[in-house]
Design an enzyme around this catalytic site. Structure first.
Site, short mmCIF file in Angstrom:
data_model
loop_
_atom_site.label_atom_id
_atom_site.label_comp_id
_atom_site.label_asym_id
_atom_site.label_seq_id
_atom_site.Cartn_x
_atom_site.Cartn_y
_atom_site.Cartn_z
N ARG A 165 0.84 -1.21 0.00
CA ARG A 165 0.00 0.00 0.00
C ARG A 165 0.87 1.26 0.00
O ARG A 165 0.58 2.23 0.71
CB ARG A 165 -0.94 0.03 1.22
N SER A 236 -10.72 -0.52 3.59
CA SER A 236 -9.91 -0.77 4.80
C SER A 236 -9.31 0.53 5.30
O SER A 236 -8.65 1.23 4.53
CB SER A 236 -8.77 -1.74 4.48
N GLU A 331 -4.65 3.87 6.27
CA GLU A 331 -4.36 3.63 4.85
C GLU A 331 -4.76 4.84 3.98
O GLU A 331 -3.99 5.24 3.10
CB GLU A 331 -5.11 2.36 4.40
C1 FAD Z 1 -15.45 0.05 -0.65
C2 FAD Z 1 -13.97 0.27 -0.87
C3 FAD Z 1 -13.14 -0.82 -1.08
C4 FAD Z 1 -11.78 -0.63 -1.31
N1 FAD Z 1 -11.00 -1.73 -1.52
C5 FAD Z 1 -9.68 -1.58 -1.75
C6 FAD Z 1 -8.87 -2.74 -1.98
O1 FAD Z 1 -9.35 -3.86 -2.02
N2 FAD Z 1 -7.55 -2.54 -2.17
C7 FAD Z 1 -6.98 -1.30 -2.17
O2 FAD Z 1 -5.77 -1.19 -2.36
N3 FAD Z 1 -7.73 -0.18 -1.96
C8 FAD Z 1 -9.05 -0.31 -1.75
N4 FAD Z 1 -9.83 0.80 -1.52
C9 FAD Z 1 -9.21 2.13 -1.50
C10 FAD Z 1 -9.31 2.90 -2.84
O3 FAD Z 1 -10.34 2.40 -3.64
C11 FAD Z 1 -8.01 2.87 -3.64
O4 FAD Z 1 -6.95 3.37 -2.88
C12 FAD Z 1 -8.11 3.68 -4.93
O5 FAD Z 1 -6.97 3.47 -5.73
C13 FAD Z 1 -8.29 5.17 -4.71
O6 FAD Z 1 -8.60 5.76 -5.96
P1 FAD Z 1 -9.27 7.19 -6.05
O7 FAD Z 1 -9.28 7.58 -7.48
O8 FAD Z 1 -10.57 7.19 -5.36
O9 FAD Z 1 -8.20 8.07 -5.26
P2 FAD Z 1 -8.45 9.35 -4.34
O10 FAD Z 1 -9.08 8.91 -3.06
O11 FAD Z 1 -9.10 10.42 -5.10
O12 FAD Z 1 -6.94 9.75 -4.04
C14 FAD Z 1 -6.11 8.90 -3.29
C15 FAD Z 1 -4.69 9.48 -3.28
O13 FAD Z 1 -4.15 9.45 -4.60
C16 FAD Z 1 -3.83 10.78 -5.04
N5 FAD Z 1 -4.17 10.85 -6.45
C17 FAD Z 1 -5.37 10.65 -7.02
N6 FAD Z 1 -5.27 10.75 -8.36
C18 FAD Z 1 -3.97 11.02 -8.63
C19 FAD Z 1 -3.24 11.22 -9.83
N7 FAD Z 1 -3.81 11.16 -11.05
N8 FAD Z 1 -1.91 11.49 -9.74
C20 FAD Z 1 -1.29 11.54 -8.53
N9 FAD Z 1 -1.94 11.35 -7.38
C21 FAD Z 1 -3.27 11.08 -7.42
C22 FAD Z 1 -4.66 11.70 -4.18
O14 FAD Z 1 -4.08 12.99 -4.08
C23 FAD Z 1 -4.65 10.94 -2.87
O15 FAD Z 1 -3.45 11.16 -2.21
C24 FAD Z 1 -11.22 0.66 -1.31
C25 FAD Z 1 -12.06 1.77 -1.10
C26 FAD Z 1 -13.43 1.57 -0.89
C27 FAD Z 1 -14.32 2.76 -0.70
#
Ligand code: FAD
Length: 345
Positions: A165, A236, A331
Site C-alpha cells: 500500500r 480498509s 491507509e
Molecule cells: C469500498 C472500498 C473498497 C476498497 N477496496 C480496496 C482494496 O481492495 N484494495 C486497495 O488497495 N484499496 C481499496 N480501496 C481504496 C481505494 O479504492 C483505492 O486506494 C483507490 O486506488 C483510490 O482511488 P481514487 O481515485 O478514489 O483516489 P483518491 O481517493 O481520489 O486519491 C487517493 C490518493 O491518490 C492521489 N491521487 C489521485 N489521483 C492522482 C493522480 N492522477 N496522480 C497523482 N496522485 C493522485 C490523491 O491525491 C490521494 O493522495 C477501497 C475503497 C473503498 C471505498
C-alpha cells in the site's frame, strides 16, 4: 479551464463527508494543465490536492487550496510481444470499468483487482491490492507531470518503488507528481491466483478464465464490503501491520489465535483481527463506526464529520496499542487544515 471557488466535495469522496474545496477545477484534457499550473504559480501559498474518485481520502477539514479533479479519459491497446499485451489507460478512467474492459478484450492479469473503487491514476499511489494481487504485478510504466516544473516524465515499475500500500508517489514525494496515464503489462499466458482465502471455494468446480474469476471476486466483495453508495466508507481504514519476529513470538504465546504471515522484515498480522479483539467491530459513536461485517472498515452512518471519523479512528489506534503494543497506521490520505496537500499520516 474554469477554477471555481468554495466547491462542495460531498459527492466526490466515498465517506460522503461534507467537506469543501476553497478552489476547484476539473482536468479533462492535458492541454488544460498549463493554465492550472500557471494559476498555482500565481498562488504559491495554496496547497494542491489531486483528486480521483475520493475513495482513499478522509477530509478531516475543508481543503484550503486547489483541488484538481483528474478526469482524463482514454484507453488503448499499445501492442504485444511474446509474453505480454501492453495496454494504456488515462488517469481519470474508472478503475473497475477499465479492469472489465481489459477482460472483454480477452486479456488477463487484473481480474483479482475487480471492483476496487477509484481511478486508474490513483491506483499506483498506494499500489492497490486485493486477493493476492497488487497493481505492481501488472504495471509496466506510468507517465506523470512534475507539478513544480510541468515536465512530463516516465516512471518504470522499479522507479515507482512499490511497497505494501505504498509507492514513491505516496511516501517519497507526495503531491509532486500528477499521474496522467498508466501502461499495463498483461501476461499472454496467465497464471490464475486463486489461493486466497475464500476465492478457491467460490471457484470450486468452475473452468477458470479472467471473467469467471472477476465475477467471483465481485460477489465476494459485495458480500463483505459496504457499498459507498449506501454507506460512506473508504474500504480498509488501517494497513495490516508488519511486526518484528520477537514481538510476534511474544504475541503468539499470549494470543494463540492471532493470524500472521511471514514477510521480509517480520510478520504481517491482521489489523481487522486486532480491532475485533478490542471490541470495536460493529461499534458506533454517533454516525461514526466500524462496519458490522468487517472491523477494518470505518463507516459514516449518515452525518458524521471528518473530525468524528478521525476521533473514532484514534480510539481504535489507542485500544490496539494498549492491548497488543502495535500502532496501527491509516491507509487513506488524511486531509487536515492547515496543510500542504496530502498527508499520508
Ligand atoms: C469500498 C472500498 C473498497 C476498497 N477496496 C480496496 C482494496 O481492495 N484494495 C486497495 O488497495 N484499496 C481499496 N480501496 C481504496 C481505494 O479504492 C483505492 O486506494 C483507490 O486506488 C483510490 O482511488 P481514487 O481515485 O478514489 O483516489 P483518491 O481517493 O481520489 O486519491 C487517493 C490518493 O491518490 C492521489 N491521487 C489521485 N489521483 C492522482 C493522480 N492522477 N496522480 C497523482 N496522485 C493522485 C490523491 O491525491 C490521494 O493522495 C477501497 C475503497 C473503498 C471505498
Amino acid at each position: 479551464m474554469q477554477i471555481r471557488e468554495n466547491v462542495s466535495l460531498q459527492g466526490l469522496n466515498t465517506f460522503g463527508l461534507a467537506a469543501s474545496a476553497r478552489y476547484f477545477c476539473s482536468l479533462h484534457k492535458l492541454g488544460g494543465l498549463r493554465t492550472v499550473m500557471q494559476w498555482t504559480q500565481e498562488h504559491p501559498e495554496l496547497p494542491v490536492l489531486f483528486l480521483g474518485g475520493g475513495s482513499n481520502l478522509l477530509f478531516v477539514e475543508d481543503f484550503p487550496g486547489l483541488v484538481v479533479h483528474v478526469r482524463l479519459r482514454d484507453r488503448e491497446v499499445l501492442g504485444q510481444d511474446n509474453d505480454y499485451v501492453y495496454v494504456r489507460a488515462a488517469a481519470g478512467e474508472n478503475w473497475h470499468e477499465f479492469v472489465r474492459w481489459t477482460i472483454e478484450q480477452g486479456f488477463a492479469g487484473l481480474e483479482n483487482l475487480s471492483l476496487i473503487p477509484g481511478t486508474v491514476g490513483a491506483a499506483p499511489v498506494q499500489n492497490i491490492g486485493a486477493y493476492g494481487v497488487e497493481l505492481k504485478d501488472c504495471l509496466h510504466e506510468l507517465q506523470a507531470v512534475d507539478w513544480r516544473t510541468g515536465e512530463l516524465r516516465e516512471f518504470s515499475q522499479e522507479e515507482c518503488r512499490f511497497g505494501y500500500r505504498d509507492s514513491y508517489f505516496k511516501s517519497v514525494e507526495p503531491g509532486r507528481w500528477l499521474i496522467v496515464a498508466v501502461v499495463f503489462r498483461l501476461p499472454r499466458k496467465p497464471q490464475w491466483k486463486t489461493d486466497y482465502a475464500g476465492v478457491r471455494e467460490q471457484l470450486a468446480g468452475k473452468e477458470l478464465d479472467a471473467c469467471t474469476i472477476s465475477d467471483a471476486i465481485i460477489r465476494m466483495r459485495q458480500e463483505k464490503l459496504p457499498d459507498p453508495a449506501q454507506i460512506g466508507n473508504a474500504g480498509s481504514f488501517f494497513k495490516n501491520p508488519v511486526i518484528a519476529q520477537a514481538q510476534w513470538d511474544a504475541l503468539k504465546a499470549q494470543f494463540p489465535a492471532i493470524p500472521g504471515w511471514p514477510q521480509a522484515g517480520g510478520v504481517k498480522t491482521s489489523a481487522g483481527w486486532l480491532i475485533d479483539q478490542c471490541g470495536w467491530k460493529g461499534r458506533r459513536e454517533g454516525d461514526a463506526g466500524t462496519y458490522a461485517k468487517h472491523a477494518l472498515v470505518l463507516v459514516n452512518h449518515g452525518n458524521a464529520t471528518g473530525q468524528q471519523i478521525w476521533a473514532f479512528a484514534q480510539g481504535i489506534i489507542l485500544s490496539v496499542q494498549d492491548k497488543f503494543g502495535i500502532r496501527l497506521e491509516a491507509e487513506p490520505g488524511i486531509i487536515f487544515h492547515p496543510c500542504s496537500g496530502f498527508t499520508g499520516q
